[in-house]
Write a protein that holds these residues in place. Structure first.
Motif, PDB file in Angstrom:
ATOM      1  N   UNK A 169       0.783  -1.244   0.000  1.00 44.85           N
ATOM      2  CA  UNK A 169       0.000   0.000   0.000  1.00 44.85           C
ATOM      3  C   UNK A 169       0.810   1.287   0.000  1.00 44.85           C
ATOM      4  N   UNK A 170       2.057   1.253   0.452  1.00 48.60           N
ATOM      5  CA  UNK A 170       2.848   2.475   0.547  1.00 48.60           C
ATOM      6  C   UNK A 170       3.766   2.716  -0.648  1.00 48.60           C
TER       7      UNK A 170
ATOM      8  N   UNK B 209      -3.273  -4.631  -6.131  1.00 45.99           N
ATOM      9  CA  UNK B 209      -2.715  -3.276  -6.219  1.00 45.99           C
ATOM     10  C   UNK B 209      -3.828  -2.237  -6.155  1.00 45.99           C
ATOM     11  N   UNK B 210      -4.874  -2.441  -6.919  1.00 43.06           N
ATOM     12  CA  UNK B 210      -5.983  -1.485  -6.915  1.00 43.06           C
ATOM     13  C   UNK B 210      -6.634  -1.407  -5.537  1.00 43.06           C
ATOM     14  N   UNK B 211      -6.739  -2.535  -4.852  1.00 41.04           N
ATOM     15  CA  UNK B 211      -7.307  -2.550  -3.498  1.00 41.04           C
ATOM     16  C   UNK B 211      -6.450  -1.741  -2.531  1.00 41.04           C
ATOM     17  N   UNK B 212      -5.155  -1.631  -2.852  1.00 46.97           N
ATOM     18  CA  UNK B 212      -4.234  -0.835  -2.036  1.00 46.97           C
ATOM     19  C   UNK B 212      -4.165   0.614  -2.532  1.00 46.97           C
ATOM     20  N   UNK B 213      -4.956   0.946  -3.560  1.00 50.92           N
ATOM     21  CA  UNK B 213      -4.918   2.293  -4.121  1.00 50.92           C
ATOM     22  C   UNK B 213      -3.647   2.545  -4.907  1.00 50.92           C
ATOM     23  N   UNK B 214      -3.105   1.501  -5.504  1.00 49.25           N
ATOM     24  CA  UNK B 214      -1.811   1.564  -6.170  1.00 49.25           C
ATOM     25  C   UNK B 214      -1.962   1.464  -7.685  1.00 49.25           C
ATOM     26  N   UNK B 215      -1.574   2.516  -8.419  1.00 48.95           N
ATOM     27  CA  UNK B 215      -1.604   2.427  -9.878  1.00 48.95           C
ATOM     28  C   UNK B 215      -0.662   1.322 -10.367  1.00 48.95           C
ATOM     29  N   UNK B 216      -0.958   0.799 -11.545  1.00 45.34           N
ATOM     30  CA  UNK B 216      -0.203  -0.320 -12.101  1.00 45.34           C
ATOM     31  C   UNK B 216       0.400   0.073 -13.445  1.00 45.34           C
ATOM     32  N   UNK B 217       1.655  -0.292 -13.621  1.00 44.40           N
ATOM     33  CA  UNK B 217       2.306  -0.179 -14.927  1.00 44.40           C
ATOM     34  C   UNK B 217       2.406  -1.599 -15.444  1.00 44.40           C
TER      35      UNK B 217
ATOM     36  N   UNK C 244      -6.131   4.341 -14.303  1.00 41.76           N
ATOM     37  CA  UNK C 244      -5.745   3.664 -13.058  1.00 41.76           C
ATOM     38  C   UNK C 244      -4.355   3.035 -13.175  1.00 41.76           C
ATOM     39  N   UNK C 245      -3.651   3.415 -14.209  1.00 43.80           N
ATOM     40  CA  UNK C 245      -2.305   2.920 -14.434  1.00 43.80           C
ATOM     41  C   UNK C 245      -1.835   3.252 -15.828  1.00 43.80           C
ATOM     42  N   UNK C 246      -0.804   2.555 -16.248  1.00 40.34           N
ATOM     43  CA  UNK C 246      -0.248   2.756 -17.585  1.00 40.34           C
ATOM     44  C   UNK C 246      -0.032   1.400 -18.234  1.00 40.34           C
ATOM     45  N   UNK C 247      -0.557   1.261 -19.443  1.00 48.87           N
ATOM     46  CA  UNK C 247      -0.311   0.075 -20.258  1.00 48.87           C
ATOM     47  C   UNK C 247       0.750   0.424 -21.289  1.00 48.87           C
TER      48      UNK C 247
ATOM     49  N   UNK D 207      -5.250  11.182  -8.563  1.00 49.92           N
ATOM     50  CA  UNK D 207      -6.470  10.809  -9.291  1.00 49.92           C
ATOM     51  C   UNK D 207      -6.463   9.316  -9.625  1.00 49.92           C
ATOM     52  N   UNK D 208      -5.304   8.821 -10.068  1.00 52.30           N
ATOM     53  CA  UNK D 208      -5.204   7.398 -10.397  1.00 52.30           C
ATOM     54  C   UNK D 208      -5.478   6.534  -9.176  1.00 52.30           C
ATOM     55  N   UNK D 209      -4.957   6.938  -8.013  1.00 56.15           N
ATOM     56  CA  UNK D 209      -5.168   6.167  -6.789  1.00 56.15           C
ATOM     57  C   UNK D 209      -6.664   6.039  -6.480  1.00 56.15           C
ATOM     58  N   UNK D 210      -7.396   7.133  -6.640  1.00 53.39           N
ATOM     59  CA  UNK D 210      -8.841   7.099  -6.428  1.00 53.39           C
ATOM     60  C   UNK D 210      -9.544   6.170  -7.407  1.00 53.39           C
ATOM     61  N   UNK D 211      -9.128   6.221  -8.663  1.00 53.92           N
ATOM     62  CA  UNK D 211      -9.706   5.334  -9.685  1.00 53.92           C
ATOM     63  C   UNK D 211      -9.368   3.874  -9.383  1.00 53.92           C
ATOM     64  N   UNK D 212      -8.162   3.634  -8.860  1.00 59.09           N
ATOM     65  CA  UNK D 212      -7.764   2.264  -8.499  1.00 59.09           C
ATOM     66  C   UNK D 212      -8.711   1.696  -7.455  1.00 59.09           C
TER      67      UNK D 212
END
Length: 180
Positions: free
Chosen positions: A77-78, A100-108, A124-127, A152-157
């Motif tokens: 989460x951190x 990752x999304x449950x932790x509010x973490x954007x994903x690459x 919510x991340x980058x593809x 913003x991404x963290x909120x979307x996650x």
């Protein structure tokens, strides 16, 4: 900027690509601006190779071992973002992205198999690869250079994670069965 990987540790999961990207970014900066912590079980056929790789990297790269499944969100989460550079043929629905999304973490993540069904590019991340971002290193630099978008991404996650919670899925299955 602290990044993490949370998956089975094997070459096809892009582990070495992630290590190379982080090391390259730091080398070009002339200092450590980002780090990578790797969590997960090391694939039996990859142990020797992975140990060799770890001996050749800077302290910016750390293997953190395994985490019980019910502690995954707390473990990650951190971090700034989760890296998921997989190109493994057997990749299915990636639970690590939901963690990752449950932790509010954007994903690459690579645009591979089901990843694009979950990760919305720049939402919510980058593809990658995509028209602007061809490599993992470019994707990491995009996240670093656009830190204003991370909140913003963290909120979307967190909102995306709700879609994949078991009770929501069970309701969808029941509704589908009742319709038929």
């Amino acid at each position: 900027y602290r990044f993490c990987i949370f998956s089975r540790v094997m070459r096809e999961k892009g582990i070495e690509d992630a290590i190379d990207a982080i090391e390259s970014i730091n080398e070009e900066a002339g200092k450590e601006i980002c780090s990578l912590d790797i969590y997960g079980r090391i694939d039996d056929g990859y142990v020797e190779r992975f140990e060799k790789v770890l001996k050749q990297v800077t302290n910016a790269i750390q293997y953190k071992g395994m985490v019980p499944y019910d502690k995954s969100v707390d473990a990650i989460k951190d971090y700034y973002a989760l890296l998921f550079p997989t190109y493994w043929k057997g990749e299915g629905f990636p639970g690590t992205i939901v963690d990752a999304f449950s932790a509010g973490l954007p994903v690459i993540a690579t645009d591979w198999n089901c990843n694009s069904e979950i990760v919305e590019n720049e939402i919510n991340g980058v593809l990658y690869p995509n028209e602007e971002i061809r490599t993992l290193k470019e994707a990491i630099m995009y996240m670093i250079n656009n830190s204003d978008k991370i909140i913003q991404m963290k909120g979307k996650c967190l909102k995306t994670a709700q879609i994949y919670q078991p009770d929501i899925y069970i309701k969808k299955i029941i509704n589908t069965i009742n319709i038929q």
